[in-house]
Write a protein that holds these residues in place. Sequence first.
Motif, PDB file in Angstrom:
ATOM      1  N   THR A  33      22.271  84.446  81.190  1.00 26.67           N
ATOM      2  CA  THR A  33      21.472  84.435  82.409  1.00 26.67           C
ATOM      3  C   THR A  33      20.060  83.977  82.108  1.00 26.67           C
ATOM      4  OG1 THR A  33      22.749  86.309  83.260  1.00 26.67           O
ATOM      5  CG2 THR A  33      20.631  85.867  84.321  1.00 26.67           C
ATOM      6  N   ARG A  44      22.674  81.327  86.072  1.00 28.07           N
ATOM      7  CA  ARG A  44      23.552  81.716  84.967  1.00 28.07           C
ATOM      8  C   ARG A  44      24.344  80.517  84.446  1.00 28.07           C
ATOM      9  NH1 ARG A  44      25.596  82.700  89.869  1.00 28.07           N
ATOM     10  NH2 ARG A  44      27.823  82.336  90.259  1.00 28.07           N
ATOM     11  N   ILE A  61      27.839  74.881  84.244  1.00 27.24           N
ATOM     12  CA  ILE A  61      29.093  75.025  83.536  1.00 27.24           C
ATOM     13  C   ILE A  61      29.254  73.854  82.574  1.00 27.24           C
ATOM     14  CG2 ILE A  61      30.166  76.280  85.453  1.00 27.24           C
ATOM     15  CD1 ILE A  61      31.726  73.703  86.105  1.00 27.24           C
ATOM     16  N   GLU A 103      26.929  86.641  76.321  1.00 28.80           N
ATOM     17  CA  GLU A 103      28.269  87.059  75.915  1.00 28.80           C
ATOM     18  C   GLU A 103      29.018  85.832  75.401  1.00 28.80           C
ATOM     19  OE1 GLU A 103      30.325  88.813  79.166  1.00 28.80           O
ATOM     20  OE2 GLU A 103      28.733  90.243  79.646  1.00 28.80           O
ATOM     21  N   GLY A 136      28.185  79.453  82.634  1.00 30.15           N
ATOM     22  CA  GLY A 136      29.562  79.824  82.354  1.00 30.15           C
ATOM     23  C   GLY A 136      30.214  78.663  81.633  1.00 30.15           C
ATOM     24  N   VAL A 169      35.570  81.359  85.171  1.00 30.87           N
ATOM     25  CA  VAL A 169      34.744  82.434  84.604  1.00 30.87           C
ATOM     26  C   VAL A 169      33.302  82.402  85.086  1.00 30.87           C
ATOM     27  CG1 VAL A 169      36.172  82.517  82.532  1.00 30.87           C
ATOM     28  CG2 VAL A 169      34.117  81.113  82.532  1.00 30.87           C
ATOM     29  N   ALA A 170      32.921  81.353  85.807  1.00 26.72           N
ATOM     30  CA  ALA A 170      31.524  81.219  86.223  1.00 26.72           C
ATOM     31  C   ALA A 170      31.191  82.050  87.454  1.00 26.72           C
ATOM     32  CB  ALA A 170      31.190  79.753  86.489  1.00 26.72           C
ATOM     33  N   LEU A 188      34.454  81.626  75.680  1.00 31.64           N
ATOM     34  CA  LEU A 188      33.724  81.695  76.939  1.00 31.64           C
ATOM     35  C   LEU A 188      32.308  82.137  76.635  1.00 31.64           C
ATOM     36  CD1 LEU A 188      36.381  83.595  79.098  1.00 31.64           C
ATOM     37  CD2 LEU A 188      36.131  81.121  78.763  1.00 31.64           C
ATOM     38  N   ARG A 233      28.709  83.166  78.374  1.00 29.26           N
ATOM     39  CA  ARG A 233      27.983  83.541  79.594  1.00 29.26           C
ATOM     40  C   ARG A 233      26.573  83.964  79.216  1.00 29.26           C
ATOM     41  NH1 ARG A 233      33.029  86.246  80.107  1.00 29.26           N
ATOM     42  NH2 ARG A 233      34.300  85.601  81.907  1.00 29.26           N
ATOM     43  N   VAL A 261      24.032  77.594  88.913  1.00 27.16           N
ATOM     44  CA  VAL A 261      24.996  77.798  87.826  1.00 27.16           C
ATOM     45  C   VAL A 261      25.140  76.499  87.044  1.00 27.16           C
ATOM     46  CG1 VAL A 261      27.318  78.578  87.227  1.00 27.16           C
ATOM     47  CG2 VAL A 261      26.285  79.346  89.374  1.00 27.16           C
ATOM     48  N   PRO A 265      36.120  76.594  82.837  1.00 27.19           N
ATOM     49  CA  PRO A 265      34.853  77.282  83.128  1.00 27.19           C
ATOM     50  C   PRO A 265      34.716  77.736  84.571  1.00 27.19           C
ATOM     51  CG  PRO A 265      34.493  74.923  82.877  1.00 27.19           C
ATOM     52  CD  PRO A 265      35.903  75.195  82.439  1.00 27.19           C
TER      53      PRO A 265
END
Length: 263
Positions: free
Chosen positions: A246, A178, A151, A227, A180, A72-73, A242, A244, A149, A69
């Motif tokens: 927000t 967000r 994760i 996503e 991730g 991609v975060a 993955l 994602r 963030v 993660p």
Amino acid sequence: MNGENTDLRETVRRRYAEAALKVAEGGTACCGPEPTEVDENFGSTLYGDDERGALPVEAVAASLGCGNPTAVAGLREGERVLDLGSGGGIDVLLSARRVGPTGKAYGLDMTDEMLQLALANARKAGAANVEFLKGTIEAIPLPANSVDVVISNCVINLSTDKPDVFAETFRVLRPGGRIGLCDVVADDTLTPERRAERGDHVGCMAGALSFAEYRRGLEAAGFTDIEITPTHAVADGMYSALVRATRPRQSAAAQLPVPPAGP
């Protein structure tokens, strides 16, 4: 929490406590059917050589996830990041390196043995900007709006109350924050019964959501820009994905026009 869910949580805790103890004794751990079984779809092989080489061997050996993660975060200098189900600390330590000394990386885990292993790994890594918390991902022990963030690596599928996980994740994120995540996700055509045929709950299979269920759960919690991208198969019709999304900078209610004042 009902009795069945309590039993499942205890089974998860016990299995991963055993994995932590095995690593502390010089072994390795991995998710999948057995936490001590090496599987190319899970564990440290999903990290780059440079990442593995920069961490204590025990942190690498304790990797239980289905992805990476931190890759991609999009972590940035100075951010505050929370890892749900941090295990032996591999993603917390990698996050701490990415956010730098002005940032901070939290790890949350419910298993004493994993927390002890993670703390030892942080000391070996000389990581000063990390903090490990004991608790569950359904009741995160951090204030609202406190991290940039969130994760997680193959942990949310283990929860028996995923709506609470999504709601708590939304709560602790600052507006504009967000997620991730890496998680196991099932084809929409697979029923819960067919998912269970591919592996048990603690083996990261039976508790997995489908793609549509995952999206609905995040939307219900308030997330946008969702996503969900599969990366590799971990079983027939089941994938490491993955995820994602927000937290909007303003709530939907805050964005509504203010009605005119009355006479």
